[in-house]
Write a protein that holds these residues in place. Structure first.
Motif, PDB file in Angstrom:
ATOM      1  N   PHE A 163      32.159  44.570  38.079  1.00 20.16           N
ATOM      2  CA  PHE A 163      32.123  43.505  37.079  1.00 20.16           C
ATOM      3  C   PHE A 163      31.700  42.188  37.721  1.00 20.16           C
ATOM      4  N   CYS A 164      32.261  41.882  38.880  1.00 22.68           N
ATOM      5  CA  CYS A 164      31.892  40.646  39.581  1.00 22.68           C
ATOM      6  C   CYS A 164      30.420  40.664  39.952  1.00 22.68           C
ATOM      7  N   ASP A 165      29.932  41.816  40.382  1.00 30.48           N
ATOM      8  CA  ASP A 165      28.514  41.965  40.705  1.00 30.48           C
ATOM      9  C   ASP A 165      27.652  41.728  39.458  1.00 30.48           C
ATOM     10  N   LEU A 166      28.079  42.253  38.319  1.00 26.61           N
ATOM     11  CA  LEU A 166      27.356  42.054  37.060  1.00 26.61           C
ATOM     12  C   LEU A 166      27.300  40.571  36.705  1.00 26.61           C
ATOM     13  N   VAL A 167      28.415  39.874  36.858  1.00 30.03           N
ATOM     14  CA  VAL A 167      28.446  38.436  36.565  1.00 30.03           C
ATOM     15  C   VAL A 167      27.475  37.695  37.483  1.00 30.03           C
ATOM     16  N   ILE A 168      27.526  37.985  38.773  1.00 29.30           N
ATOM     17  CA  ILE A 168      26.655  37.302  39.737  1.00 29.30           C
ATOM     18  C   ILE A 168      25.184  37.550  39.419  1.00 29.30           C
ATOM     19  N   ALA A 169      24.818  38.792  39.171  1.00 27.42           N
ATOM     20  CA  ALA A 169      23.422  39.132  38.901  1.00 27.42           C
ATOM     21  C   ALA A 169      22.931  38.516  37.589  1.00 27.42           C
ATOM     22  N   THR A 170      23.764  38.586  36.560  1.00 31.99           N
ATOM     23  CA  THR A 170      23.364  38.052  35.258  1.00 31.99           C
ATOM     24  C   THR A 170      23.297  36.534  35.315  1.00 31.99           C
TER      25      THR A 170
ATOM     26  N   GLN B  56      20.065  35.481  36.852  1.00 30.68           N
ATOM     27  CA  GLN B  56      18.965  35.634  35.901  1.00 30.68           C
ATOM     28  C   GLN B  56      18.972  34.513  34.862  1.00 30.68           C
ATOM     29  N   VAL B  57      20.142  34.169  34.353  1.00 31.18           N
ATOM     30  CA  VAL B  57      20.232  33.095  33.356  1.00 31.18           C
ATOM     31  C   VAL B  57      19.761  31.778  33.963  1.00 31.18           C
ATOM     32  N   ARG B  58      20.202  31.468  35.175  1.00 32.18           N
ATOM     33  CA  ARG B  58      19.784  30.213  35.822  1.00 32.18           C
ATOM     34  C   ARG B  58      18.265  30.162  35.969  1.00 32.18           C
ATOM     35  N   GLU B  59      17.664  31.292  36.327  1.00 35.34           N
ATOM     36  CA  GLU B  59      16.204  31.349  36.449  1.00 35.34           C
ATOM     37  C   GLU B  59      15.535  31.227  35.087  1.00 35.34           C
ATOM     38  N   ASP B  60      16.040  31.950  34.091  1.00 37.51           N
ATOM     39  CA  ASP B  60      15.427  31.965  32.764  1.00 37.51           C
ATOM     40  C   ASP B  60      15.442  30.592  32.098  1.00 37.51           C
ATOM     41  N   VAL B  61      16.551  29.871  32.227  1.00 42.48           N
ATOM     42  CA  VAL B  61      16.657  28.567  31.558  1.00 42.48           C
ATOM     43  C   VAL B  61      16.232  27.421  32.467  1.00 42.48           C
ATOM     44  N   GLY B  62      15.990  27.697  33.739  1.00 43.93           N
ATOM     45  CA  GLY B  62      15.550  26.664  34.663  1.00 43.93           C
ATOM     46  C   GLY B  62      16.615  25.623  34.941  1.00 43.93           C
ATOM     47  N   ASP B  63      17.859  26.042  34.966  1.00 39.94           N
ATOM     48  CA  ASP B  63      18.970  25.111  35.210  1.00 39.94           C
ATOM     49  C   ASP B  63      19.857  25.668  36.318  1.00 39.94           C
ATOM     50  N   ALA B  64      19.471  25.411  37.553  1.00 39.35           N
ATOM     51  CA  ALA B  64      20.223  25.921  38.703  1.00 39.35           C
ATOM     52  C   ALA B  64      21.600  25.280  38.825  1.00 39.35           C
ATOM     53  N   ASP B  65      21.810  24.133  38.182  1.00 42.29           N
ATOM     54  CA  ASP B  65      23.068  23.395  38.304  1.00 42.29           C
ATOM     55  C   ASP B  65      23.975  23.541  37.084  1.00 42.29           C
ATOM     56  N   MET B  66      23.675  24.497  36.186  1.00 39.02           N
ATOM     57  CA  MET B  66      24.470  24.660  34.964  1.00 39.02           C
ATOM     58  C   MET B  66      25.949  24.796  35.311  1.00 39.02           C
ATOM     59  N   ASP B  67      26.773  24.070  34.565  1.00 33.65           N
ATOM     60  CA  ASP B  67      28.217  24.119  34.824  1.00 33.65           C
ATOM     61  C   ASP B  67      28.790  25.485  34.451  1.00 33.65           C
TER      62      ASP B  67
ATOM     63  N   MET C 123      29.070  35.469  28.293  1.00 33.85           N
ATOM     64  CA  MET C 123      29.888  36.190  27.320  1.00 33.85           C
ATOM     65  C   MET C 123      29.021  36.671  26.163  1.00 33.85           C
ATOM     66  N   ALA C 124      28.110  35.827  25.697  1.00 35.05           N
ATOM     67  CA  ALA C 124      27.223  36.224  24.597  1.00 35.05           C
ATOM     68  C   ALA C 124      26.342  37.400  25.017  1.00 35.05           C
ATOM     69  N   ILE C 125      25.847  37.366  26.240  1.00 35.24           N
ATOM     70  CA  ILE C 125      25.029  38.469  26.749  1.00 35.24           C
ATOM     71  C   ILE C 125      25.859  39.745  26.836  1.00 35.24           C
ATOM     72  N   PHE C 126      27.061  39.629  27.366  1.00 33.98           N
ATOM     73  CA  PHE C 126      27.920  40.803  27.541  1.00 33.98           C
ATOM     74  C   PHE C 126      28.380  41.361  26.196  1.00 33.98           C
ATOM     75  N   GLU C 127      28.611  40.487  25.216  1.00 41.73           N
ATOM     76  CA  GLU C 127      29.009  40.961  23.882  1.00 41.73           C
ATOM     77  C   GLU C 127      27.900  41.781  23.228  1.00 41.73           C
ATOM     78  N   ALA C 128      26.665  41.503  23.579  1.00 36.18           N
ATOM     79  CA  ALA C 128      25.535  42.241  23.002  1.00 36.18           C
ATOM     80  C   ALA C 128      25.371  43.626  23.620  1.00 36.18           C
ATOM     81  N   ASP C 129      26.108  43.912  24.684  1.00 35.14           N
ATOM     82  CA  ASP C 129      26.025  45.207  25.358  1.00 35.14           C
ATOM     83  C   ASP C 129      27.197  46.077  24.910  1.00 35.14           C
ATOM     84  N   PRO C 130      26.938  47.111  24.111  1.00 31.88           N
ATOM     85  CA  PRO C 130      28.040  47.939  23.596  1.00 31.88           C
ATOM     86  C   PRO C 130      28.794  48.696  24.701  1.00 31.88           C
TER      87      PRO C 130
END
Length: 114
Positions: free
Chosen positions: A30-37, A40-51, A60-67
């Protein structure tokens, strides 16, 4: 050590620390999934400093979409994700690869779950 090796070692360490912290088993996968995702989110949105609060909500929204992920049972919550991100900061600092993120709002509470 490659970034993937460091991430894997970090996921193991975070899972151990977080399991002790919450008093329940948190799998390193699970921790690995959080780190990897998160990466990807930081790269996709171009915000390396997102809080961490904003990141926890996005993940959470991404994970909720995964049944396949137990978000509806409360096993995965925004607060748990937030804690993984916090422990990841601790690990990266100890590993000599600290990162800088904007501080989360002091009054942040997860929009869904706890």
């Amino acid at each position: 050590m490659t970034d993937q090796d460091l991430d894997r070692e970090g996921a193991d360490w975070i899972a151990e620390m977080l399991s002790d912290d919450v008093g329940a088993f948190v799998p390193s996968e699970f921790c690995d999934l959080v780190i990897a995702t998160e990466r990807q989110v930081r790269e996709d949105v171009g915000d390396a400093d997102m809080d961490h609060a904003a990141m926890a909500e996005r993940l959470m929204a991404i994970f909720e979409a995964d049944p396949q992920l137990p978000t509806q049972t409360g096993a995965i919550t925004p607060m748990l994700i937030f804690e993984v991100l916090h422990w990841e900061d601790e690990f990266r600092a100890m590993a000599g690869t600290p990162r800088t993120v904007r501080p989360s709002p002091p009054d942040w509470r997860p929009a869904r779950g706890s």
